[in-house]
Design a protein around this motif. Sequence first.
Motif, PDB file in Angstrom:
ATOM      1  N   MET A 201     -80.695  62.346  19.143  1.00  0.00           N
ATOM      2  CA  MET A 201     -82.150  62.952  18.938  1.00  0.00           C
ATOM      3  C   MET A 201     -82.841  62.140  20.116  1.00  0.00           C
ATOM      4  O   MET A 201     -83.661  62.727  20.968  1.00  0.00           O
ATOM      5  N   LEU A 202     -83.092  60.891  19.999  1.00  0.00           N
ATOM      6  CA  LEU A 202     -83.844  60.247  21.123  1.00  0.00           C
ATOM      7  C   LEU A 202     -83.412  60.468  22.578  1.00  0.00           C
ATOM      8  O   LEU A 202     -84.177  60.720  23.365  1.00  0.00           O
ATOM      9  N   ALA A 203     -81.815  60.600  22.783  1.00  0.00           N
ATOM     10  CA  ALA A 203     -81.531  60.919  24.152  1.00  0.00           C
ATOM     11  C   ALA A 203     -81.960  62.351  24.377  1.00  0.00           C
ATOM     12  O   ALA A 203     -82.291  62.587  25.582  1.00  0.00           O
ATOM     13  N   GLY A 204     -82.250  63.201  23.425  1.00  0.00           N
ATOM     14  CA  GLY A 204     -82.899  64.748  23.801  1.00  0.00           C
ATOM     15  C   GLY A 204     -84.065  64.696  24.159  1.00  0.00           C
ATOM     16  O   GLY A 204     -84.418  65.195  25.370  1.00  0.00           O
ATOM     17  N   PHE A 205     -84.632  63.448  23.581  1.00  0.00           N
ATOM     18  CA  PHE A 205     -86.287  63.629  24.126  1.00  0.00           C
ATOM     19  C   PHE A 205     -86.346  62.918  25.704  1.00  0.00           C
ATOM     20  O   PHE A 205     -86.989  63.079  26.363  1.00  0.00           O
ATOM     21  N   ILE A 206     -85.526  62.006  25.884  1.00  0.00           N
ATOM     22  CA  ILE A 206     -85.317  61.430  27.222  1.00  0.00           C
ATOM     23  C   ILE A 206     -85.007  62.363  28.042  1.00  0.00           C
ATOM     24  O   ILE A 206     -85.414  62.530  29.258  1.00  0.00           O
ATOM     25  N   LEU A 207     -83.945  63.350  27.910  1.00  0.00           N
ATOM     26  CA  LEU A 207     -83.740  64.372  28.762  1.00  0.00           C
ATOM     27  C   LEU A 207     -84.974  65.622  29.030  1.00  0.00           C
ATOM     28  O   LEU A 207     -84.986  65.953  29.988  1.00  0.00           O
ATOM     29  N   LEU A 208     -85.482  65.569  27.760  1.00  0.00           N
ATOM     30  CA  LEU A 208     -86.692  66.354  27.842  1.00  0.00           C
ATOM     31  C   LEU A 208     -87.884  65.929  29.104  1.00  0.00           C
ATOM     32  O   LEU A 208     -88.198  66.850  29.760  1.00  0.00           O
ATOM     33  N   PHE A 209     -87.962  64.723  29.021  1.00  0.00           N
ATOM     34  CA  PHE A 209     -88.854  64.121  30.047  1.00  0.00           C
ATOM     35  C   PHE A 209     -88.508  63.884  31.423  1.00  0.00           C
ATOM     36  O   PHE A 209     -89.158  64.056  32.415  1.00  0.00           O
ATOM     37  N   SER A 210     -87.297  63.437  31.297  1.00  0.00           N
ATOM     38  CA  SER A 210     -86.532  63.180  32.757  1.00  0.00           C
ATOM     39  C   SER A 210     -86.112  64.099  33.385  1.00  0.00           C
ATOM     40  O   SER A 210     -86.100  64.319  34.572  1.00  0.00           O
ATOM     41  N   ARG A 211     -85.596  65.387  32.737  1.00  0.00           N
ATOM     42  CA  ARG A 211     -85.411  66.767  33.348  1.00  0.00           C
ATOM     43  C   ARG A 211     -84.354  66.424  34.364  1.00  0.00           C
ATOM     44  O   ARG A 211     -84.529  66.821  35.648  1.00  0.00           O
ATOM     45  N   PRO A 212     -83.378  65.924  34.155  1.00  0.00           N
ATOM     46  CA  PRO A 212     -81.956  65.506  35.203  1.00  0.00           C
ATOM     47  C   PRO A 212     -81.462  66.864  35.653  1.00  0.00           C
ATOM     48  O   PRO A 212     -80.815  67.121  36.657  1.00  0.00           O
ATOM     49  N   PHE A 213     -81.408  67.815  34.535  1.00  0.00           N
ATOM     50  CA  PHE A 213     -80.895  69.415  34.818  1.00  0.00           C
ATOM     51  C   PHE A 213     -81.592  70.340  33.963  1.00  0.00           C
ATOM     52  O   PHE A 213     -82.552  69.997  33.047  1.00  0.00           O
ATOM     53  N   ARG A 214     -81.145  71.547  34.304  1.00  0.00           N
ATOM     54  CA  ARG A 214     -81.782  72.641  33.632  1.00  0.00           C
ATOM     55  C   ARG A 214     -80.848  73.619  33.061  1.00  0.00           C
ATOM     56  O   ARG A 214     -79.709  73.600  33.666  1.00  0.00           O
ATOM     57  N   VAL A 228     -74.561  74.424  32.644  1.00  0.00           N
ATOM     58  CA  VAL A 228     -75.386  74.335  31.403  1.00  0.00           C
ATOM     59  C   VAL A 228     -76.004  75.620  30.774  1.00  0.00           C
ATOM     60  O   VAL A 228     -76.689  76.539  31.546  1.00  0.00           O
ATOM     61  N   THR A 229     -75.540  75.910  29.469  1.00  0.00           N
ATOM     62  CA  THR A 229     -76.063  77.216  28.731  1.00  0.00           C
ATOM     63  C   THR A 229     -77.249  76.844  27.662  1.00  0.00           C
ATOM     64  O   THR A 229     -77.941  78.010  27.524  1.00  0.00           O
ATOM     65  N   ASP A 230     -77.220  75.745  27.358  1.00  0.00           N
ATOM     66  CA  ASP A 230     -78.339  75.463  26.329  1.00  0.00           C
ATOM     67  C   ASP A 230     -78.436  74.045  26.108  1.00  0.00           C
ATOM     68  O   ASP A 230     -77.429  73.153  26.237  1.00  0.00           O
ATOM     69  N   VAL A 231     -79.804  73.573  25.808  1.00  0.00           N
ATOM     70  CA  VAL A 231     -80.013  72.142  25.409  1.00  0.00           C
ATOM     71  C   VAL A 231     -80.974  71.920  24.449  1.00  0.00           C
ATOM     72  O   VAL A 231     -81.885  72.629  24.265  1.00  0.00           O
ATOM     73  N   THR A 232     -80.296  71.194  23.255  1.00  0.00           N
ATOM     74  CA  THR A 232     -80.874  71.126  21.980  1.00  0.00           C
ATOM     75  C   THR A 232     -81.357  69.659  21.904  1.00  0.00           C
ATOM     76  O   THR A 232     -81.290  68.922  22.534  1.00  0.00           O
ATOM     77  N   ILE A 233     -81.973  69.501  20.781  1.00  0.00           N
ATOM     78  CA  ILE A 233     -82.344  67.957  20.505  1.00  0.00           C
ATOM     79  C   ILE A 233     -81.058  67.213  20.693  1.00  0.00           C
ATOM     80  O   ILE A 233     -81.234  65.846  21.062  1.00  0.00           O
ATOM     81  N   PHE A 234     -80.026  67.596  20.272  1.00  0.00           N
ATOM     82  CA  PHE A 234     -78.867  66.821  19.708  1.00  0.00           C
ATOM     83  C   PHE A 234     -77.764  66.879  20.762  1.00  0.00           C
ATOM     84  O   PHE A 234     -77.104  66.001  20.984  1.00  0.00           O
ATOM     85  N   THR A 235     -77.534  68.210  21.232  1.00  0.00           N
ATOM     86  CA  THR A 235     -76.468  68.172  21.999  1.00  0.00           C
ATOM     87  C   THR A 235     -76.827  68.939  23.445  1.00  0.00           C
ATOM     88  O   THR A 235     -77.892  69.705  23.562  1.00  0.00           O
ATOM     89  N   THR A 236     -75.829  69.097  24.262  1.00  0.00           N
ATOM     90  CA  THR A 236     -75.841  69.869  25.717  1.00  0.00           C
ATOM     91  C   THR A 236     -74.835  70.772  25.782  1.00  0.00           C
ATOM     92  O   THR A 236     -73.423  70.070  25.708  1.00  0.00           O
ATOM     93  N   LYS A 237     -74.874  72.262  25.903  1.00  0.00           N
ATOM     94  CA  LYS A 237     -73.710  72.726  25.771  1.00  0.00           C
ATOM     95  C   LYS A 237     -73.504  73.383  27.295  1.00  0.00           C
ATOM     96  O   LYS A 237     -74.348  73.861  28.042  1.00  0.00           O
ATOM     97  N   ILE A 238     -72.388  73.243  27.438  1.00  0.00           N
ATOM     98  CA  ILE A 238     -71.534  73.407  28.851  1.00  0.00           C
ATOM     99  C   ILE A 238     -70.560  74.477  28.741  1.00  0.00           C
ATOM    100  O   ILE A 238     -69.616  74.230  27.892  1.00  0.00           O
ATOM    101  N   GLN A 239     -70.452  75.294  29.658  1.00  0.00           N
ATOM    102  CA  GLN A 239     -69.648  76.275  29.755  1.00  0.00           C
ATOM    103  C   GLN A 239     -68.634  76.078  31.044  1.00  0.00           C
ATOM    104  O   GLN A 239     -69.185  76.076  32.073  1.00  0.00           O
ATOM    105  N   THR A 240     -67.479  75.649  30.871  1.00  0.00           N
ATOM    106  CA  THR A 240     -66.664  75.154  31.831  1.00  0.00           C
ATOM    107  C   THR A 240     -66.119  76.453  32.693  1.00  0.00           C
ATOM    108  O   THR A 240     -66.475  77.786  32.114  1.00  0.00           O
ATOM    109  N   PHE A 241     -65.584  76.143  33.842  1.00  0.00           N
ATOM    110  CA  PHE A 241     -65.149  77.232  34.651  1.00  0.00           C
ATOM    111  C   PHE A 241     -63.982  77.776  34.206  1.00  0.00           C
ATOM    112  O   PHE A 241     -63.377  79.059  34.727  1.00  0.00           O
ATOM    113  N   ASP A 242     -62.921  77.487  32.989  1.00  0.00           N
ATOM    114  CA  ASP A 242     -62.120  78.124  32.563  1.00  0.00           C
ATOM    115  C   ASP A 242     -62.499  78.815  31.098  1.00  0.00           C
ATOM    116  O   ASP A 242     -61.648  78.998  30.209  1.00  0.00           O
ATOM    117  N   ASP A 243     -63.807  78.998  31.005  1.00  0.00           N
ATOM    118  CA  ASP A 243     -64.543  79.747  29.876  1.00  0.00           C
ATOM    119  C   ASP A 243     -64.259  79.070  28.526  1.00  0.00           C
ATOM    120  O   ASP A 243     -64.064  79.510  27.588  1.00  0.00           O
TER     121      ASP A 243
END
Length: 386
Positions: A201-214, A228-243
């Motif tokens: 959760m703390l890392a989620g706030f860090i990503l919120l303010f640092s904005r290394p990706f969208r 990157v398909t979604d970013v929540t407080i706890f996780t970052t969802k990534i869709q790889t190129f093999d779906d």
Amino acid sequence: MAGRHFRLHVLQSSLRPEPVPRIQDAYLGSLQSQLLATVAIVALAAGMVLGISRLRPTVERRFGSQKGEIVSILALATVIGATVYALSVVWRVTFVLWITFRTMTFGRWVAAQQLVTFALIATAYLAIRAVNRSIDKAAETKAITKHQSEVAHHVADVAIVSFVSVVILTLWGIDLTNVFIGAGALTALVALTARETLAAMLAGFILLFSRPFRVGDWIEVNETDGIVTDVTIFTTKIQTFDDTHVLVPNDEVTDSQLVNYSRNDQLRIDLEVGVDYDADLEHARSVAVEAVGGVEQIKDTPAPQAVARRFGDSAILLEVHLWIGDPTKRREHDARTAALESIHAAFDREGIDIPFPQRIHAARNDSLRVATSGTENDRPASTLGE
């Protein structure tokens, strides 16, 4: 005390004014008439609520969104109050309202507390709506990302509600010392039992303010490469190129090396190609550069270049550097494929060999000879067993 009983008597009388008993006796004496009146009251209330919802946009356009919202809330509260009172009259339960008011203390200080409490709650509600509306406008103008708007919504709501709650508890004389001690103990317990969740959760706030990706960026983290398909407080969802959909905890994202291929407007692609040791190295480099320069996906600036990388087992390895714009995985694949095809065709046209791995077996003069034919007496003595 006598004054208080007088006020309650006045209130009881005001809940059943003179026409109400006559209406109840004349028109609401049977169960059928009560049910019919109930249906009529509910239908009328529903119609009024629908009318308020339809008139609200007009009021907001004329007087502003906040004033329109306040008027709508007051109108809805009036409709609800009138409906409750009308139903209590129909079913002859106005005494319930009288009992409710009777249990309330009407002292000046308590009345002031109740009034201020109601005002604080209304102010908190309006403040939450105003702040959330501002956040939504910022998200519409791309000033903040979707993830940032969601987190900002939660943080703002929690902050406003917490502040107003503390003020209300203080207003009613509740000692907050024990509350804060209990909250501290609970926080310590949660921190011990859910350290990984809190870290994410703390890392989620860090990503919120640092904005290394969208959302929509092409990134690589922990050997996971995708969009990157979604970013929540706890996780970052990534869709790889093999779906494949991969959920990466935010603390792993912040603790690992992160590559964002979408942050720049160009991407360098490196190709290795081998040339024969007997080939003209300078000519091979110029042919490779000229070949990739004609590929449509390749940028002219920076210009492609080829450098001698190292001596291989069967060839001298050249590394060709080329750049593409607006990098995506598909564009990178298309550019790589087109460049390899162009280099292969150019080398064939210029007679430059791309050698494949070869092994040469040569006999040494001092090697041990092994006879493959003849009798045992014909073999050299060094090959015979003792």
